[in-house]
Motif scaffolding. Sequence first.
Motif, PDB file in Angstrom:
ATOM      1  N   ALA A 286       1.193  -1.260   0.159  1.00 13.21           N
ATOM      2  CA  ALA A 286      -0.220   0.026   0.111  1.00 13.21           C
ATOM      3  C   ALA A 286       0.899   0.923  -0.169  1.00 13.21           C
ATOM      4  N   LEU A 287       2.554   1.616   0.906  1.00 14.18           N
ATOM      5  CA  LEU A 287       2.586   2.208   1.081  1.00 14.18           C
ATOM      6  C   LEU A 287       3.255   2.561  -0.612  1.00 14.18           C
ATOM      7  N   SER A 288       3.820   1.841  -0.822  1.00 15.72           N
ATOM      8  CA  SER A 288       4.273   1.197  -2.514  1.00 15.72           C
ATOM      9  C   SER A 288       3.835   1.930  -3.327  1.00 15.72           C
ATOM     10  N   GLY A 289       2.200   2.088  -3.757  1.00 13.17           N
ATOM     11  CA  GLY A 289       1.641   2.175  -4.325  1.00 13.17           C
ATOM     12  C   GLY A 289       1.267   3.814  -3.999  1.00 13.17           C
ATOM     13  N   LEU A 290       1.075   3.921  -3.048  1.00 16.95           N
ATOM     14  CA  LEU A 290       1.070   5.413  -2.319  1.00 16.95           C
ATOM     15  C   LEU A 290       2.153   6.696  -3.227  1.00 16.95           C
ATOM     16  N   ALA A 291       3.431   6.055  -2.740  1.00 18.63           N
ATOM     17  CA  ALA A 291       4.720   6.932  -2.946  1.00 18.63           C
ATOM     18  C   ALA A 291       4.863   7.104  -4.338  1.00 18.63           C
ATOM     19  N   ARG A 292       4.411   5.980  -5.046  1.00 12.25           N
ATOM     20  CA  ARG A 292       4.512   6.818  -6.621  1.00 12.25           C
ATOM     21  C   ARG A 292       3.985   7.318  -7.468  1.00 12.25           C
ATOM     22  N   ARG A 293       3.138   7.626  -6.601  1.00 11.28           N
ATOM     23  CA  ARG A 293       1.989   9.127  -6.661  1.00 11.28           C
ATOM     24  C   ARG A 293       2.203  10.541  -6.203  1.00 11.28           C
ATOM     25  N   LEU A 294       2.737  10.465  -5.095  1.00  9.58           N
ATOM     26  CA  LEU A 294       3.211  11.519  -4.348  1.00  9.58           C
ATOM     27  C   LEU A 294       4.140  12.247  -4.961  1.00  9.58           C
ATOM     28  N   GLU A 295       4.438  13.722  -4.526  1.00 12.54           N
ATOM     29  CA  GLU A 295       5.454  14.419  -5.151  1.00 12.54           C
ATOM     30  C   GLU A 295       6.150  14.587  -3.910  1.00 12.54           C
ATOM     31  N   PRO A 296       7.732  13.882  -4.169  1.00 11.70           N
ATOM     32  CA  PRO A 296       8.440  13.752  -3.046  1.00 11.70           C
ATOM     33  C   PRO A 296       8.973  14.967  -1.935  1.00 11.70           C
ATOM     34  N   ALA A 297       9.008  16.439  -2.315  1.00 11.26           N
ATOM     35  CA  ALA A 297       8.969  17.405  -1.938  1.00 11.26           C
ATOM     36  C   ALA A 297       8.201  17.596  -0.951  1.00 11.26           C
ATOM     37  N   SER A 298       7.382  17.395  -1.435  1.00 17.72           N
ATOM     38  CA  SER A 298       5.854  17.773  -0.279  1.00 17.72           C
ATOM     39  C   SER A 298       6.327  16.285   0.699  1.00 17.72           C
ATOM     40  N   THR A 299       5.994  15.858   0.267  1.00 15.14           N
ATOM     41  CA  THR A 299       6.117  13.739   1.399  1.00 15.14           C
ATOM     42  C   THR A 299       6.843  14.412   2.490  1.00 15.14           C
ATOM     43  N   HIS A 300       8.146  14.847   1.868  1.00 15.09           N
ATOM     44  CA  HIS A 300       9.094  15.207   3.120  1.00 15.09           C
ATOM     45  C   HIS A 300       8.857  16.362   3.692  1.00 15.09           C
ATOM     46  N   ARG A 301       7.962  17.315   2.610  1.00 15.72           N
ATOM     47  CA  ARG A 301       7.916  18.629   3.926  1.00 15.72           C
ATOM     48  C   ARG A 301       6.721  17.851   5.566  1.00 15.72           C
ATOM     49  N   LEU A 302       6.290  17.265   4.728  1.00 18.59           N
ATOM     50  CA  LEU A 302       5.109  17.119   5.779  1.00 18.59           C
ATOM     51  C   LEU A 302       5.843  16.137   6.832  1.00 18.59           C
ATOM     52  N   LEU A 303       6.395  14.942   6.339  1.00 19.50           N
ATOM     53  CA  LEU A 303       7.013  14.101   7.373  1.00 19.50           C
ATOM     54  C   LEU A 303       8.082  15.382   7.863  1.00 19.50           C
ATOM     55  N   GLN A 304       8.418  15.977   7.939  1.00 17.85           N
ATOM     56  CA  GLN A 304       9.380  17.310   8.911  1.00 17.85           C
ATOM     57  C   GLN A 304       7.611  17.681  10.168  1.00 17.85           C
ATOM     58  N   ARG A 305       7.037  18.200   9.294  1.00 18.53           N
ATOM     59  CA  ARG A 305       5.959  18.731  10.078  1.00 18.53           C
ATOM     60  C   ARG A 305       5.457  17.594  10.544  1.00 18.53           C
ATOM     61  N   VAL A 306       5.791  16.615  11.011  1.00 21.60           N
ATOM     62  CA  VAL A 306       4.647  15.565  11.785  1.00 21.60           C
ATOM     63  C   VAL A 306       5.778  15.161  12.918  1.00 21.60           C
ATOM     64  N   LEU A 307       7.480  15.237  12.335  1.00 22.59           N
ATOM     65  CA  LEU A 307       8.620  14.810  13.548  1.00 22.59           C
ATOM     66  C   LEU A 307       8.646  16.176  14.473  1.00 22.59           C
ATOM     67  N   ARG A 308       8.306  17.086  14.009  1.00 26.27           N
ATOM     68  CA  ARG A 308       7.772  18.710  15.183  1.00 26.27           C
ATOM     69  C   ARG A 308       7.439  18.481  15.772  1.00 26.27           C
ATOM     70  N   ALA A 309       5.963  17.889  15.306  1.00 26.59           N
ATOM     71  CA  ALA A 309       4.270  17.806  16.095  1.00 26.59           C
ATOM     72  C   ALA A 309       4.553  16.197  16.880  1.00 26.59           C
ATOM     73  N   ARG A 310       5.606  15.650  16.446  1.00 30.66           N
ATOM     74  CA  ARG A 310       5.471  14.408  17.853  1.00 30.66           C
ATOM     75  C   ARG A 310       6.342  14.823  19.227  1.00 30.66           C
ATOM     76  N   ALA A 311       7.349  15.960  18.697  1.00 30.56           N
ATOM     77  CA  ALA A 311       8.086  16.782  19.956  1.00 30.56           C
ATOM     78  C   ALA A 311       6.542  17.932  20.859  1.00 30.56           C
ATOM     79  N   LEU A 312       5.588  17.939  19.946  1.00 27.35           N
ATOM     80  CA  LEU A 312       5.292  19.567  20.363  1.00 27.35           C
ATOM     81  C   LEU A 312       4.323  18.812  21.226  1.00 27.35           C
ATOM     82  N   VAL A 313       4.247  17.099  21.282  1.00 34.62           N
ATOM     83  CA  VAL A 313       2.778  16.723  21.611  1.00 34.62           C
ATOM     84  C   VAL A 313       3.845  16.226  23.441  1.00 34.62           C
TER      85      VAL A 313
END
Length: 342
Positions: A286-313
């Motif tokens: 499921a992740l492989s199919g999803l990764a093929r259609r996502l824009e890499p830079a946008s995905t990476h920026r969102l990852l950084q937000r998630v990691l910051r959120a994990r610290a904020l929680v």
Amino acid sequence: MSEPSPLPLNAPLPWLVEDWMRLNGARRDGRLAHGLLFSGPRGIGKRHLVELLARSLLCETPTAEGLACGRCADCTLIAAESHPDLLRVGPDPEAKSDEIPIAAIRALVERGALTPSRAAWKVTLVDPADHLNAAAANALLKTLEEPPGAALIVLVTEQPGRLPATIRSRCRQIRIPTPATADALTWLTGRIPAKDAALRLCLAHGGPLRALGELNEDLLRQRRERFDGFLAIARGERDPVVEAAAWNGLGARLCLDWLAGWMVDLVRLAASEHPIHLDNPDLRDALSGLARRLEPASTHRLLQRVLRARALVETRVNPQLLLESLSIEWLRVGAGQAPGRS
């Protein structure tokens, strides 16, 4: 207050035997520092090791291996959680904040808590030490600078970097590594279903105790349900605010761990054309199919937000609003839109 280890306390866990031998040798030779800082990932047994040490120091007749006998008067008092020379300091479960306040540290000194009343040592366990607020950390620092001769202060944390450098520098730091996968799986054999052992250990980031105690079949089912919701948001089939409420209902910290793992795997898959290790091997297709259609830079920026959120929680941030913000951003990324940079 932190809870005693639920594991048998007549021996160290197999992957901690060498760590125990070093600690016991220091105890036997009078080389035990008055301040110890145990750190390492969740679920690897550091608290079990700390418990073995505390009980050993207070036992009247420890074994040849330095372990508590489990039968003497002091061991009986420890088992009843009423030994006057074993103190546990942690966040007040009745308080709104999960901080350890200065009052908890002052109480140790004001009531003479650093002087043994019946055993050879007074042992204080501060757990999780990274929850000390600034004032409490300063108060503890003064005690670490001038410790009484028979006092041992043990700090336990998953995040030693959140402690002031002055605290870390005045403790002997003992970092417990993640055990080898083969050793962890051997130990888990017979304790959890064999079909789940490898996956649960992977999801626990190699922590056998976490795999045993947290990742039961019900939690694995809920993880799969939340992953289905994660996919549905990307397809525009699920209201992100509704899904965020479901995440929050399970616990923001847990769901942010899952979300971070999914995002990390998506970034890895987008960056590699070859088979790679994933944190979520059961979701590879499921992740492989999803990764093929996502824009890499946008995905990476969102990852950084998630990691910051994990610290904020860990702070007083509103977890529902935090999760709603991330789920809305994920809807945009899943739809091929660039996420916000807030």
